[in-house]
Design an enzyme around this catalytic site. Structure first.
Site, mmCIF file in Angstrom:
data_model
loop_
_atom_site.group_PDB
_atom_site.id
_atom_site.type_symbol
_atom_site.label_atom_id
_atom_site.label_comp_id
_atom_site.label_asym_id
_atom_site.label_seq_id
_atom_site.Cartn_x
_atom_site.Cartn_y
_atom_site.Cartn_z
ATOM 1 C CG ASP A 224 -16.385 2.978 -36.502
ATOM 2 O OD1 ASP A 224 -16.661 3.336 -37.663
ATOM 3 O OD2 ASP A 224 -16.812 3.540 -35.485
ATOM 4 C CG HIS B 62 -2.042 -1.007 1.089
ATOM 5 N ND1 HIS B 62 -3.077 -1.083 1.984
ATOM 6 C CD2 HIS B 62 -2.286 -1.970 0.164
ATOM 7 C CE1 HIS B 62 -3.908 -2.045 1.633
ATOM 8 N NE2 HIS B 62 -3.444 -2.614 0.532
ATOM 9 C CD GLU C 28 -1.664 3.862 3.707
ATOM 10 O OE1 GLU C 28 -2.798 3.915 4.210
ATOM 11 O OE2 GLU C 28 -1.396 3.186 2.682
ATOM 12 N NE ARG D 208 -10.921 3.764 -26.410
ATOM 13 C CZ ARG D 208 -10.795 3.385 -27.675
ATOM 14 N NH1 ARG D 208 -9.701 2.702 -28.042
ATOM 15 N NH2 ARG D 208 -11.715 3.692 -28.562
ATOM 16 C CD1 TRP E 29 -9.141 10.893 -37.406
ATOM 17 C CD2 TRP E 29 -10.384 9.863 -35.867
ATOM 18 N NE1 TRP E 29 -8.656 9.612 -37.273
ATOM 19 C CE2 TRP E 29 -9.421 8.968 -36.325
ATOM 20 C CE3 TRP E 29 -11.285 9.441 -34.900
ATOM 21 C CZ2 TRP E 29 -9.330 7.672 -35.853
ATOM 22 C CZ3 TRP E 29 -11.202 8.162 -34.434
ATOM 23 C CH2 TRP E 29 -10.230 7.293 -34.901
ATOM 24 C CD GLU F 194 -14.341 5.197 -26.422
ATOM 25 O OE1 GLU F 194 -14.256 5.484 -27.629
ATOM 26 O OE2 GLU F 194 -13.353 4.981 -25.708
#
Length: 365
Positions: free
Chosen positions: A201, A50, A52, A185, A171, A296
């Site tokens: 696509d 972790h 810490e 992502r 685009w 998406e």
């Protein structure tokens, strides 16, 4: 420097591991003594030390009588690693400054109380809002029946179109906007699209940022009738992430077997109003420890996600372009709200510029 400034450093450290720690939250820690940072660390991945512990190991003997800044309340229970509270006490830390408490209602405040009971001063709630946003998907998952935190990403022209009437969409947004989406992502556990996007696509649905190590999200395809082609990129590309195809009942067993032989998982979920029941899917994904889901998909999936009430956060990119007609593909498909008062409204909204593109972010839940 102030407590806020040191906590900002801890938050920045935590962000370095965003996307790598799931199903654990990302956490950062800084140790300060006499105005000097003597140790720092962050949780790098589930099962590893972790934040810490990393910071205390980095500080060594300098941790004695120092102040520990940590973005999330130190754990006080045994998991894959021992409790951080005990190591903090053993290191003789004098004071602990916490960003936010553990969101788990069964343990929240336990770590803080244990430290206080052992003579350590604790201040909680420093940059609490920022610390919570850092782990918002973890908080939602823990507090909402282990269902994923869902982010809906859309990108359109100023006249509200995601593609022309011919389906051309490359685009709409610029390179900076697309790079930011690849970062999202990377941070998400899974990404979801519909079969329409898949056929139009043939996307990779991977995370690609030049010069940066990234993690691919699990790829989830909504495909009611199991129409995916055998040579789709999500089935044939090299990636450590799994591909999950979500389909309805009564599909071809032969096609299912073929897709499974290519490494895909097949989920069957019931239909609701002739579409896959997204709420049932959220339950299944939560059971797989998928804490965050990025949608998406095209206009049908986006509209369905809103109507199903599963969207927590929206990322809406606007590009400074007009198609100039009504024949393009809209952002959302299907019947919308009949009255403005019933429209979906974003809360805690902020706006960011990516060169000439505008990103509007906000929350629906």
């Amino acid at each position: 420097m102030t407590d806020h400034e040191y906590m900002e450093q801890a938050i920045a450290l935590a962000r370095e591991a965003k996307g790598f720690t799931s199903p654990n939250p990302c956490v950062g820690a800084v140790i300060v003594k006499d105005g000097t940072v003597v140790g720092k660390g962050f949780h790098r991945a589930a099962g590893l030390a972790h934040a810490e512990v990393e910071a205390l190991d980095d500080a060594g003997s300098k941790a004695k009588d120092a102040t520990l800044y940590v973005t999330l309340e130190p754990c006080n229970h045994f998991g894959k690693t021992p409790p951080c509270t005990q190591k903090i006490i053993k290191a003789k830390i004098k004071k602990v400054v916490v960003g936010c408490k553990d969101p788990n209602p069964f343990v929240s405040g336990g770590g803080i109380k244990f430290l206080q009971d052992n003579g350590i001063e604790v201040i909680s709630g420093v940059l609490e809002k920022e610390a919570k946003i850092l782990i918002e998907e973890f908080i939602w998952y823990i507090q909402n029946d282990k269902k994923p935190f869902v982010i809906l990403k859309c990108a359109s022209t100023l006249d509200g179109r995601i593609a022309t009437s011919t389906g051309d969409s490359k685009w709409i947004t610029n390179e900076k906007s697309r790079a930011f989406v690849h970062q999202i992502r990377h941070e998400a556990d899974a990404i979801l699209v519909g079969s329409g996007t898949l056929h139009a696509d043939d996307p990779s649905l991977t995370s690609r940022i030049k010069g940066v190590a990234t993690k691919d999200p699990a790829r989830i395809i909504l495909d009611t009738h199991l129409s995916i082609k055998e040579d789709a990129k999500v089935l044939t590309q090299e990636s450590n992430a799994e591909t999950i195809i979500v389909t309805g009942p009564d599909v071809s067993e032969e096609k299912k077997a073929l897709l499974e032989s290519k490494g895909a998982q097949i989920f069957e979920v019931p239909l609701k109003e002739q579409r896959l029941d997204l709420n049932e899917l959220m339950i299944k994904l939560g059971q797989m420890s998928i804490l965050s889901l990025l949608i998406e998909g095209g206009s049908v999936v986006a509209g369905s996600a809103l109507k199903a009430g599963i969207v927590n956060k929206a990322l809406f990119f606007l590009a400074p372009r007009f198609l100039g007609g009504s024949d393009g593909i809209p952002v959302f498909e299907g019947k919308g709200s009949e009255l403005i008062k019933d429209a979906f409204e974003l809360k805690s909204m902020n706006v960011t510029l990516f060169d000439t593109d505008i990103l509007v972010q906000g929350y629906l839940k």
